[in-house]
Scaffold this active site. Structure first.
Site, mmCIF file in Angstrom:
data_model
loop_
_atom_site.group_PDB
_atom_site.id
_atom_site.type_symbol
_atom_site.label_atom_id
_atom_site.label_comp_id
_atom_site.label_asym_id
_atom_site.label_seq_id
_atom_site.Cartn_x
_atom_site.Cartn_y
_atom_site.Cartn_z
ATOM 1 N N ASP A 107 24.048 38.791 -42.992
ATOM 2 C CA ASP A 107 22.673 38.584 -42.543
ATOM 3 C C ASP A 107 21.782 39.692 -43.104
ATOM 4 O OD1 ASP A 107 20.627 37.268 -40.890
ATOM 5 O OD2 ASP A 107 20.555 39.245 -39.939
ATOM 6 N N TYR A 112 14.696 44.855 -44.500
ATOM 7 C CA TYR A 112 15.714 45.896 -44.283
ATOM 8 C C TYR A 112 15.760 46.913 -45.430
ATOM 9 C CZ TYR A 112 17.332 42.519 -40.749
ATOM 10 O OH TYR A 112 17.405 41.630 -39.703
ATOM 11 N N LYS A 142 15.518 36.873 -45.365
ATOM 12 C CA LYS A 142 14.314 36.457 -44.628
ATOM 13 C C LYS A 142 13.051 36.971 -45.319
ATOM 14 C CE LYS A 142 17.110 37.613 -40.563
ATOM 15 N NZ LYS A 142 17.816 38.858 -40.874
ATOM 16 N N HIS A 175 10.974 35.387 -41.016
ATOM 17 C CA HIS A 175 11.489 36.418 -40.112
ATOM 18 C C HIS A 175 10.789 36.443 -38.752
ATOM 19 C CE1 HIS A 175 13.744 40.492 -40.619
ATOM 20 N NE2 HIS A 175 13.787 40.115 -39.366
HETATM 21 P P1 NAP Z 1 24.025 44.836 -32.312
HETATM 22 O O1 NAP Z 1 24.854 44.243 -33.396
HETATM 23 O O2 NAP Z 1 24.009 44.186 -30.992
HETATM 24 O O3 NAP Z 1 24.411 46.353 -32.091
HETATM 25 C C1 NAP Z 1 24.584 47.256 -33.136
HETATM 26 C C2 NAP Z 1 24.948 48.573 -32.509
HETATM 27 O O4 NAP Z 1 26.193 48.438 -31.822
HETATM 28 C C3 NAP Z 1 25.114 49.683 -33.500
HETATM 29 O O5 NAP Z 1 24.590 50.844 -32.893
HETATM 30 C C4 NAP Z 1 26.630 49.809 -33.654
HETATM 31 O O6 NAP Z 1 26.982 51.130 -33.920
HETATM 32 C C5 NAP Z 1 27.121 49.406 -32.290
HETATM 33 N N1 NAP Z 1 28.428 48.754 -32.318
HETATM 34 C C6 NAP Z 1 28.875 47.842 -33.205
HETATM 35 N N2 NAP Z 1 30.128 47.452 -32.909
HETATM 36 C C7 NAP Z 1 30.496 48.130 -31.802
HETATM 37 C C8 NAP Z 1 31.680 48.175 -31.027
HETATM 38 N N3 NAP Z 1 32.732 47.420 -31.334
HETATM 39 N N4 NAP Z 1 31.711 48.996 -29.952
HETATM 40 C C9 NAP Z 1 30.631 49.758 -29.621
HETATM 41 N N5 NAP Z 1 29.480 49.764 -30.325
HETATM 42 C C10 NAP Z 1 29.417 48.955 -31.408
HETATM 43 O O7 NAP Z 1 22.493 44.936 -32.696
HETATM 44 P P2 NAP Z 1 21.536 44.893 -33.938
HETATM 45 O O8 NAP Z 1 21.986 45.822 -35.008
HETATM 46 O O9 NAP Z 1 20.194 45.039 -33.363
HETATM 47 O O10 NAP Z 1 21.646 43.400 -34.457
HETATM 48 C C11 NAP Z 1 22.644 42.951 -35.339
HETATM 49 C C12 NAP Z 1 22.043 42.317 -36.575
HETATM 50 O O11 NAP Z 1 21.128 41.278 -36.210
HETATM 51 C C13 NAP Z 1 21.203 43.250 -37.444
HETATM 52 O O12 NAP Z 1 21.984 44.095 -38.253
HETATM 53 C C14 NAP Z 1 20.390 42.248 -38.232
HETATM 54 O O13 NAP Z 1 21.161 41.713 -39.277
HETATM 55 C C15 NAP Z 1 20.087 41.201 -37.177
HETATM 56 N N6 NAP Z 1 18.774 41.408 -36.514
HETATM 57 C C16 NAP Z 1 17.780 40.504 -36.752
HETATM 58 C C17 NAP Z 1 16.553 40.665 -36.144
HETATM 59 C C18 NAP Z 1 15.473 39.664 -36.398
HETATM 60 O O14 NAP Z 1 14.299 39.923 -36.083
HETATM 61 N N7 NAP Z 1 15.789 38.509 -36.966
HETATM 62 C C19 NAP Z 1 16.298 41.725 -35.275
HETATM 63 C C20 NAP Z 1 17.337 42.625 -35.023
HETATM 64 C C21 NAP Z 1 18.565 42.440 -35.643
HETATM 65 P P3 NAP Z 1 27.683 51.598 -35.307
HETATM 66 O O15 NAP Z 1 26.935 50.958 -36.437
HETATM 67 O O16 NAP Z 1 27.517 53.079 -35.257
HETATM 68 O O17 NAP Z 1 29.121 51.175 -35.241
#
Ligand code: NAP
Length: 379
Positions: A107, A112, A142, A175
């Site tokens: 994704d 980004y 996006k 997006h």
């Molecule tokens: P997330 O995946 O819910 O959380 C990521 C966080 O969780 C990071 O701090 C990561 O730390 C930690 N983490 C990952 N695996 C873990 C585990 N097994 N145990 C404990 N902590 C863990 O949130 P997100 O990064 O906000 O969202 C994920 C993806 O969604 C993004 O990368 C992006 O591609 C997409 N996104 C899209 C939008 C949009 O507007 N469309 C908005 C936000 C996000 P570490 O990296 O340090 O391991």
């Protein structure tokens, strides 16, 4: 193991039966609960049988795929590449690890600013693994808010493709449902207040933007097109004029923001929801300081299931029937997040009970955009 097939379908007749009866699966094997989840409130809702209009799901756990409304297959577990404070090279390492572990869905986004690292990682991985082809990897990107003018939408995809080192993407999303102005160098134009300059016309009427998206789908540069952060009202408007229906709506979903009504609307309209921040994004509820990762019930479910909390949260999303997009830069987490178990009914219902009635949004860029997509929501 739960051997059921989970699906989503379009059924006006059963639309009033509620979310769970529609997305919770028919189960093909008896359920064996290891031990009762004492002290965890859960609902004894039995998974109902559901009508499957056509088969849209194959596999289980991280090998699960869904079929989008245009026939394109999407792996249910995607790898999030947004590394907000990541150092240079972090995305390259993380994506390389993810591909090695077996993720086949990335994704990405123009916003980004790391698509070049994703592209290099994919390129190098394919070079070292000739058995894996470009078409085996599902790549989503996006278009950002300031590139909603039709010619800019096309420019954006071309720009992303060249950084990603691909000829086409598998999914191209708008997006946000907010259009903004740009500068001549394709950067975002900000006003004197430092916020984006909203393009009201294209925000109120996204038809020209969507027509450009449709042209990109027609040309094959995007195998599927969709949206992100769209509300029910926004989708209703879009569906009124769309020649090609959006295949996906990527939205924030986790137990503190189950987004049930919107998810149900998407299912009813054959739009696949994709859950961003599926692990709760590590943010906290401003008013209470609560975090998904610290929730005692969720942690109890994880302990009971023998899996870690992240795996439980991803399993919950898959069982609700949509795509999940966890992000990690930590190799061991990248690996464990791709080992998604099946939850028992009891475990699933315990997570549902935590989620029921909650609505805490962690991703809201209203202060940056100068536009509130969700007015009235307390933060
Ligand atoms: P997330 O995946 O819910 O959380 C990521 C966080 O969780 C990071 O701090 C990561 O730390 C930690 N983490 C990952 N695996 C873990 C585990 N097994 N145990 C404990 N902590 C863990 O949130 P997100 O990064 O906000 O969202 C994920 C993806 O969604 C993004 O990368 C992006 O591609 C997409 N996104 C899209 C939008 C949009 O507007 N469309 C908005 C936000 C996000 P570490 O990296 O340090 O391991």
């Amino acid at each position: 193991m739960l051997g059921g097939i989970y699906s989503w379908y379009h059924s006006r007749k059963s639309a009033s039966r509620g979310f769970h009866t529609k997305i919770v699966a028919a189960v093909s094997e008896p359920l064996i609960s290891k031990r009762p989840l004492n002290c965890i409130p859960f609902f004894h809702a039995r998974p109902d049988k559901f009508v499957r209009r056509y088969k849209m799901t194959t596999g289980t756990g991280s090998s699960k795929t869904y079929t989008l409304n245009n026939g394109v297959r999407i792996p249910a577990v995607g790898f999030g590449t947004f590394a907000n404070e990541g150092e240079k090279g972090e995305t390259y390492k993380a994506v390389t690890k993810a591909l090695e572990v077996g993720y086949r869905h990335l994704d990405c986004a123009w916003f980004y600013q790391n698509e070049d690292e994703v592209g290099d990682a994919v390129h190098d991985f394919l070079g070292k693994n000739p058995n894996v082809k470009r078409e085996d990897i599902f790549i989503c990107t996006k278009v950002w808010n300031h590139l909603h003018a039709p010619e800019d939408v096309k420019w954006s995809l071309q720009n992303s493709c060249s950084k990603l080192r691909v000829d086409y993407v598998d999914l191209f999303l708008v997006h946000w449902p907010i259009a903004a102005e740009r500068n001549d160098d394709y950067s975002v134009r900000t006003g004197p207040h430092g916020k984006y300059v909203v393009n009201r016309e294209l925000t109120d009427n996204p038809e020209p933007t969507w027509r450009a998206m449709e042209e990109l789908a027609d040309s094959g540069k995007a195998r599927a097109i969709g949206v992100s952060n769209w509300t029910i009202e926004g989708l209703q408007k879009l569906l009124r004029f769309a020649r090609i229906k959006p295949a996906v709506n990527q939205i924030e979903i986790h137990p503190f923001l189950p987004n049930t009504e919107l998810v149900q609307f998407c299912f009813d309209n054959q739009i696949m929801p994709a859950a961003y921040s599926p692990l709760g994004s590590q943010n906290q509820v401003p008013s209470t300081g609560e975090r998904v990762r610290d929730d005692p019930t969720l942690n109890e479910v994880a302990k009971h299931s023998g899996h870690n909390l992240a795996q439980v949260l991803l399993a919950w999303g898959l069982r609700r029937g949509y795509v999940v997009l966890p992000k990690s830069s930590t190799p061991s987490r990248i690996e464990s997040n791709f080992q998604v178990p099946d939850l028992t009914d009891e475990e699933f219902n315990a997570v549902e009970a935590v989620a029921r009635g909650k609505h805490f949004r962690f991703v809201n860029m209203k202060d940056t955009f100068g536009y509130d997509l969700w007015p009235g929501e307390s933060r």
